[in-house]
Every structure is written in C-alpha cells, then in structure tokens.
Design a protein around this motif. Structure first.
Motif, PDB file in Angstrom:
ATOM      1  N   PHE A 124       0.831  -1.208   0.000  1.00  0.00           N
ATOM      2  CA  PHE A 124       0.000   0.000   0.000  1.00  0.00           C
ATOM      3  C   PHE A 124       0.867   1.260   0.000  1.00  0.00           C
ATOM      4  CE2 PHE A 124      -2.922  -3.150   1.973  1.00  0.00           C
ATOM      5  CZ  PHE A 124      -3.958  -3.052   1.056  1.00  0.00           C
ATOM      6  N   PHE A 125       2.006   1.210   0.663  1.00  0.00           N
ATOM      7  CA  PHE A 125       2.921   2.351   0.702  1.00  0.00           C
ATOM      8  C   PHE A 125       3.406   2.702  -0.698  1.00  0.00           C
ATOM      9  CE2 PHE A 125       7.344   3.881   1.022  1.00  0.00           C
ATOM     10  CZ  PHE A 125       7.154   5.011   1.808  1.00  0.00           C
ATOM     11  N   TYR A 126       3.628   1.682  -1.540  1.00  0.00           N
ATOM     12  CA  TYR A 126       4.106   1.893  -2.900  1.00  0.00           C
ATOM     13  C   TYR A 126       2.982   2.082  -3.919  1.00  0.00           C
ATOM     14  CZ  TYR A 126       8.861   0.423  -1.572  1.00  0.00           C
ATOM     15  OH  TYR A 126      10.111   0.335  -1.012  1.00  0.00           O
ATOM     16  N   ASP A 127       1.733   2.068  -3.485  1.00  0.00           N
ATOM     17  CA  ASP A 127       0.610   2.175  -4.413  1.00  0.00           C
ATOM     18  C   ASP A 127       0.775   3.415  -5.301  1.00  0.00           C
ATOM     19  OD1 ASP A 127      -2.313   3.276  -5.071  1.00  0.00           O
ATOM     20  OD2 ASP A 127      -2.437   1.121  -4.761  1.00  0.00           O
ATOM     21  N   PRO A 128       0.642   3.260  -6.626  1.00  0.00           N
ATOM     22  CA  PRO A 128       0.903   4.396  -7.520  1.00  0.00           C
ATOM     23  C   PRO A 128      -0.107   5.530  -7.405  1.00  0.00           C
ATOM     24  CG  PRO A 128       0.040   2.523  -8.752  1.00  0.00           C
ATOM     25  CD  PRO A 128       0.325   2.029  -7.371  1.00  0.00           C
ATOM     26  N   PHE A 129      -1.311   5.262  -6.893  1.00  0.00           N
ATOM     27  CA  PHE A 129      -2.351   6.290  -6.848  1.00  0.00           C
ATOM     28  C   PHE A 129      -2.539   6.875  -5.447  1.00  0.00           C
ATOM     29  CE2 PHE A 129      -3.493   3.273 -10.253  1.00  0.00           C
ATOM     30  CZ  PHE A 129      -3.384   4.138 -11.338  1.00  0.00           C
ATOM     31  N   SER A 130      -2.610   6.027  -4.447  1.00  0.00           N
ATOM     32  CA  SER A 130      -2.866   6.517  -3.089  1.00  0.00           C
ATOM     33  C   SER A 130      -1.752   6.147  -2.110  1.00  0.00           C
ATOM     34  CB  SER A 130      -4.195   5.947  -2.575  1.00  0.00           C
ATOM     35  OG  SER A 130      -4.176   4.516  -2.592  1.00  0.00           O
ATOM     36  N   GLY A 131      -0.622   5.723  -2.621  1.00  0.00           N
ATOM     37  CA  GLY A 131       0.486   5.332  -1.759  1.00  0.00           C
ATOM     38  C   GLY A 131       1.152   6.522  -1.100  1.00  0.00           C
ATOM     39  N   LEU A 132       1.631   6.311   0.113  1.00  0.00           N
ATOM     40  CA  LEU A 132       2.249   7.395   0.873  1.00  0.00           C
ATOM     41  C   LEU A 132       3.507   7.925   0.200  1.00  0.00           C
ATOM     42  CD1 LEU A 132       2.206   9.087   3.465  1.00  0.00           C
ATOM     43  CD2 LEU A 132       3.517   7.274   4.592  1.00  0.00           C
ATOM     44  N   LEU A 133       4.272   7.064  -0.457  1.00  0.00           N
ATOM     45  CA  LEU A 133       5.520   7.498  -1.081  1.00  0.00           C
ATOM     46  C   LEU A 133       5.261   8.498  -2.202  1.00  0.00           C
ATOM     47  CD1 LEU A 133       8.534   7.390  -1.416  1.00  0.00           C
ATOM     48  CD2 LEU A 133       8.287   5.298  -2.771  1.00  0.00           C
ATOM     49  N   ASN A 134       4.358   8.175  -3.111  1.00  0.00           N
ATOM     50  CA  ASN A 134       4.057   9.101  -4.209  1.00  0.00           C
ATOM     51  C   ASN A 134       3.397  10.377  -3.704  1.00  0.00           C
ATOM     52  OD1 ASN A 134       5.168   7.476  -6.150  1.00  0.00           O
ATOM     53  ND2 ASN A 134       3.224   6.670  -6.900  1.00  0.00           N
ATOM     54  N   MET A 135       2.552  10.259  -2.697  1.00  0.00           N
ATOM     55  CA  MET A 135       1.922  11.447  -2.125  1.00  0.00           C
ATOM     56  C   MET A 135       2.964  12.367  -1.497  1.00  0.00           C
ATOM     57  SD  MET A 135      -1.477   9.685  -0.411  1.00  0.00           S
ATOM     58  CE  MET A 135      -1.994  11.216   0.369  1.00  0.00           C
ATOM     59  N   ALA A 136       3.965  11.766  -0.822  1.00  0.00           N
ATOM     60  CA  ALA A 136       5.022  12.566  -0.208  1.00  0.00           C
ATOM     61  C   ALA A 136       5.864  13.256  -1.273  1.00  0.00           C
ATOM     62  CB  ALA A 136       5.898  11.679   0.669  1.00  0.00           C
ATOM     63  N   LEU A 137       6.149  12.556  -2.360  1.00  0.00           N
ATOM     64  CA  LEU A 137       6.920  13.162  -3.446  1.00  0.00           C
ATOM     65  C   LEU A 137       6.172  14.335  -4.066  1.00  0.00           C
ATOM     66  CD1 LEU A 137       8.322   9.951  -5.192  1.00  0.00           C
ATOM     67  CD2 LEU A 137       9.613  11.608  -3.839  1.00  0.00           C
ATOM     68  N   GLN A 138       4.883  14.178  -4.258  1.00  0.00           N
ATOM     69  CA  GLN A 138       4.083  15.266  -4.816  1.00  0.00           C
ATOM     70  C   GLN A 138       4.009  16.450  -3.859  1.00  0.00           C
ATOM     71  OE1 GLN A 138       0.378  13.345  -5.710  1.00  0.00           O
ATOM     72  NE2 GLN A 138       1.196  12.208  -7.464  1.00  0.00           N
ATOM     73  N   ALA A 139       3.966  16.171  -2.560  1.00  0.00           N
ATOM     74  CA  ALA A 139       3.856  17.243  -1.565  1.00  0.00           C
ATOM     75  C   ALA A 139       5.098  18.119  -1.527  1.00  0.00           C
ATOM     76  CB  ALA A 139       3.594  16.642  -0.183  1.00  0.00           C
ATOM     77  N   VAL A 140       6.263  17.552  -1.856  1.00  0.00           N
ATOM     78  CA  VAL A 140       7.505  18.330  -1.812  1.00  0.00           C
ATOM     79  C   VAL A 140       7.945  18.772  -3.201  1.00  0.00           C
ATOM     80  CG1 VAL A 140       8.280  17.204   0.307  1.00  0.00           C
ATOM     81  CG2 VAL A 140       8.918  16.223  -1.910  1.00  0.00           C
ATOM     82  N   GLY A 141       7.043  18.690  -4.162  1.00  0.00           N
ATOM     83  CA  GLY A 141       7.341  19.171  -5.506  1.00  0.00           C
ATOM     84  C   GLY A 141       8.140  18.225  -6.372  1.00  0.00           C
ATOM     85  N   LEU A 142       8.186  16.955  -5.996  1.00  0.00           N
ATOM     86  CA  LEU A 142       8.909  15.957  -6.788  1.00  0.00           C
ATOM     87  C   LEU A 142       7.949  14.956  -7.408  1.00  0.00           C
ATOM     88  CD1 LEU A 142      11.922  15.288  -4.367  1.00  0.00           C
ATOM     89  CD2 LEU A 142      11.903  16.726  -6.417  1.00  0.00           C
ATOM     90  N   GLY A 143       6.777  15.440  -7.811  1.00  0.00           N
ATOM     91  CA  GLY A 143       5.765  14.557  -8.369  1.00  0.00           C
ATOM     92  C   GLY A 143       6.215  13.844  -9.632  1.00  0.00           C
ATOM     93  N   HIS A 144       7.202  14.432 -10.358  1.00  0.00           N
ATOM     94  CA  HIS A 144       7.687  13.775 -11.572  1.00  0.00           C
ATOM     95  C   HIS A 144       8.467  12.499 -11.255  1.00  0.00           C
ATOM     96  CE1 HIS A 144      10.872  16.461 -10.142  1.00  0.00           C
ATOM     97  NE2 HIS A 144      11.731  15.669 -10.747  1.00  0.00           N
ATOM     98  N   TRP A 145       8.831  12.305  -9.985  1.00  0.00           N
ATOM     99  CA  TRP A 145       9.491  11.052  -9.575  1.00  0.00           C
ATOM    100  C   TRP A 145       8.495   9.952  -9.253  1.00  0.00           C
ATOM    101  CZ3 TRP A 145      14.169  12.304  -5.844  1.00  0.00           C
ATOM    102  CH2 TRP A 145      15.137  13.026  -6.561  1.00  0.00           C
ATOM    103  N   ALA A 146       7.243  10.313  -9.082  1.00  0.00           N
ATOM    104  CA  ALA A 146       6.224   9.317  -8.715  1.00  0.00           C
ATOM    105  C   ALA A 146       6.058   8.301  -9.839  1.00  0.00           C
ATOM    106  CB  ALA A 146       4.901  10.012  -8.420  1.00  0.00           C
ATOM    107  N   ARG A 147       5.859   7.077  -9.450  1.00  0.00           N
ATOM    108  CA  ARG A 147       5.706   6.009 -10.435  1.00  0.00           C
ATOM    109  C   ARG A 147       5.068   4.787  -9.780  1.00  0.00           C
ATOM    110  NH1 ARG A 147      10.031   5.899 -13.196  1.00  0.00           N
ATOM    111  NH2 ARG A 147      10.886   7.817 -12.332  1.00  0.00           N
ATOM    112  N   ALA A 148       4.771   3.795 -10.569  1.00  0.00           N
ATOM    113  CA  ALA A 148       4.268   2.519 -10.035  1.00  0.00           C
ATOM    114  C   ALA A 148       5.482   1.694  -9.625  1.00  0.00           C
ATOM    115  CB  ALA A 148       3.432   1.796 -11.077  1.00  0.00           C
ATOM    116  N   TRP A 149       5.918   1.873  -8.390  1.00  0.00           N
ATOM    117  CA  TRP A 149       7.187   1.311  -7.941  1.00  0.00           C
ATOM    118  C   TRP A 149       7.247  -0.206  -8.082  1.00  0.00           C
ATOM    119  CZ3 TRP A 149      10.854   4.834  -7.092  1.00  0.00           C
ATOM    120  CH2 TRP A 149      10.436   6.156  -6.838  1.00  0.00           C
ATOM    121  N   LEU A 150       6.148  -0.876  -7.779  1.00  0.00           N
ATOM    122  CA  LEU A 150       6.119  -2.336  -7.866  1.00  0.00           C
ATOM    123  C   LEU A 150       5.628  -2.823  -9.223  1.00  0.00           C
ATOM    124  CD1 LEU A 150       4.635  -3.216  -4.352  1.00  0.00           C
ATOM    125  CD2 LEU A 150       7.032  -3.247  -5.052  1.00  0.00           C
ATOM    126  N   GLY A 151       5.171  -1.907 -10.057  1.00  0.00           N
ATOM    127  CA  GLY A 151       4.608  -2.291 -11.344  1.00  0.00           C
ATOM    128  C   GLY A 151       5.514  -2.031 -12.521  1.00  0.00           C
TER     129      GLY A 151
END
Length: 290
Positions: A124-151
C-alpha cells in the motif's frame, strides 16, 4: 563399547536423528529428484539426466534471478551490515542514555513483526495512486518522480530490497551492539588520551574488535539474500515478468504453477550450491570466525 561413548551417543542420538531426517535426507532426495522429469500429479518419474541442469544454464529467468539476488546481497551488506554497524556504534554511546534505548527499540520493532504484514503494508505504501511514497513526493514538488514502484520492471526489485533493509537492519544492529559492549572501555579511553576522535576510534578500535561478529553478520546476510522468498513473492510475485524474481520465487513458480518438479529440484540444488559456495568464500576471505 566404553560407557562414555555410549552416553555420548545416547545424548546426541535425538539431534542426529532429527538432523538426518529433516536436513540430510531432504537434501539428498532433492538432488536425486533433480535428475528426473515429473509432476505432482504424475507418479511416473522419467530420467532426465543432466537435462534440468542444462536448462538452468540457458534459462534467461535464472540469469535475472541471479542478478537480483546479487543486488540483494550487495545492498544488504551495505545497509544491513554497514549501516547496522554504524548505528550500533552510535547507540552504544553512554551519553545518549534514554535516547539510545528508545532508538534501539524503534529500530528493532520491525524485526519482530511478521514479514507478511510488512510486505502488505509496503504494498500500500508503494501504491501508484494513493500510496504514501508518491503522495510525499508530490507534496515536496517531486511529483515527476512518482511512479508505479512495484509495477515497473526498472524499480520493482529495488522497492522490494528496500523493504528487506528496513525490516532487518535492526537485527544486525543489535548483534553489533552486543559485540561492542564486550570491548574493553580502556581501549577507548587510551585512544581519547592520544587525541583520537570518534571516527578514528570507530575504524581503529570498534571495527577490528567486532571482526568475528562482522563475519557472522555478513555470512548470514548474504546467504539470506540468496534464499529470500517472502518479500518478492508477496509484493510482486516475481514480476512484472521476471524482473523481481529471485531463485526461491522462481523455484516456487516452477514447482507449483508450472508443475515441473524435477526442474524446481534443480533450482533448489543451485540455491544450495550458491549458498554453500558464498559462505565458504566469505570465510576464506575474512578468515575463520569464532
């Protein structure tokens, strides 16, 4: 037969019997099965000679699995052993007092947690849509790093390895803390009188004094990396494709999904040989530990 020898045999008989039944017999049986081609639902065992082993050499999935377990081993030595030793040295400082005990507990909590629970939580932490990791990246302006980590094939194995490091570093850290606490304090006091700083004391006193534990931790970590199964199987199933497969997950897939028991036995034999070879090599390079 001398009485002492009889007593020794009686005392060791339960251990020898259990070891023979649950260790040596399965090992020999597995090697025997690896020379046959059969399935769980077909009682006929057809001799395959070295066919299963020739298939191992040419199987691209085996190459991928070997690369993945090598990555597992290298990163685990860096983070579990290397970082674990640094953390142990820091948290062994007397002036930290209560904080040292607190952080020891925090680092050790993941060790006693079920790896199945941890794997599901990080899924769930790595979830591409609601995962905490991608949400944290978007919150600090690094949304372009977000991806489907396990996919994604490029990131799946690294995401799985990261979970293993988080879960296991506390265990290795505690091993080193025990070893560091046995070092005579006179050595550190003498080093301080000579003007040695904390870094110099770490490399010239701590590391040499915990050498035996360093060897044990490295051997355990590397062999554990070669046989790793739970994290990649639960989080990715070895996918996408075979990008995050390990030898253990590929063996399981060959046995229980493809019903190729003979080939799975050959993979198990490869795991045994690789684990034994790496362990002997490490002991040879670092010297025999106590």
């Amino acid at each position: 037969m001398p009485a002492r020898l009889t007593d020794l045999l009686l005392y060791t008989a339960p251990f020898l019997i259990v070891t023979a039944v649950f260790v040596f017999y399965p090992l020999v049986a597995n090697i025997w099965y690896s020379f046959y081609s059969f399935s769980a639902f077909d009682p006929v065992m057809r001799p395959a000679g070295f066919g299963n082993y020739r298939r191992l050499v040419s199987d691209p999935a085996i190459v991928t699995a070997l690369i993945n377990v090598s990555l597992y081993a290298m990163l685990s030595v860096m983070f579990q052993v290397g970082l674990g030793l640094v953390l142990a040295a820091i948290l062994s400082q007397a002036f930290l007092g209560f904080w040292a005990k607190l952080f020891r507990t925090l680092f050790f909590i993941p060790v006693v947690m079920s790896i199945t629970v941890i794997a599901f939580v990080f899924t769930f932490f790595y979830d591409p849509f609601s995962g905490l990791l991608n949400m944290a990246l978007q919150a600090v302006g690094l949304g372009h790093w977000a991806r489907a980590w396990l996919g994604e094939s490029a990131t799946a194995i690294y995401a799985v390895i990261a979970v293993s490091q988080w879960q296991s570093v506390g265990y290795v850290m505690m091993l080193f803390i025990v070893a560091i606490q046995s070092i005579p304090r006179d050595l550190y006091e003498a080093a301080e009188l000579d003007g040695a700083g904390a870094v110099a004391q770490f490399f010239h006193i701590t590391v040499p004094q915990v050498r035996e534990m360093l060897i044990v931790a490295t051997v355990v970590t590397v062999t554990g990396s070669i046989t790793v199964f739970s994290e990649p199987y639960i989080m990715t199933g070895g996918g996408p494709g075979d990008s995050s497969a390990t030898l253990a997950t590929y063996m399981y897939r060959s046995a229980f999904f493809r019903d190729e028991m003979g080939y799975a036995a050959a993979i198990a034999a490869l795991i045994f040989v690789a684990t034994m070879a790496v362990s002997l090599l490490q002991l040879r390079v670092f010297g025999k530990a106590k």
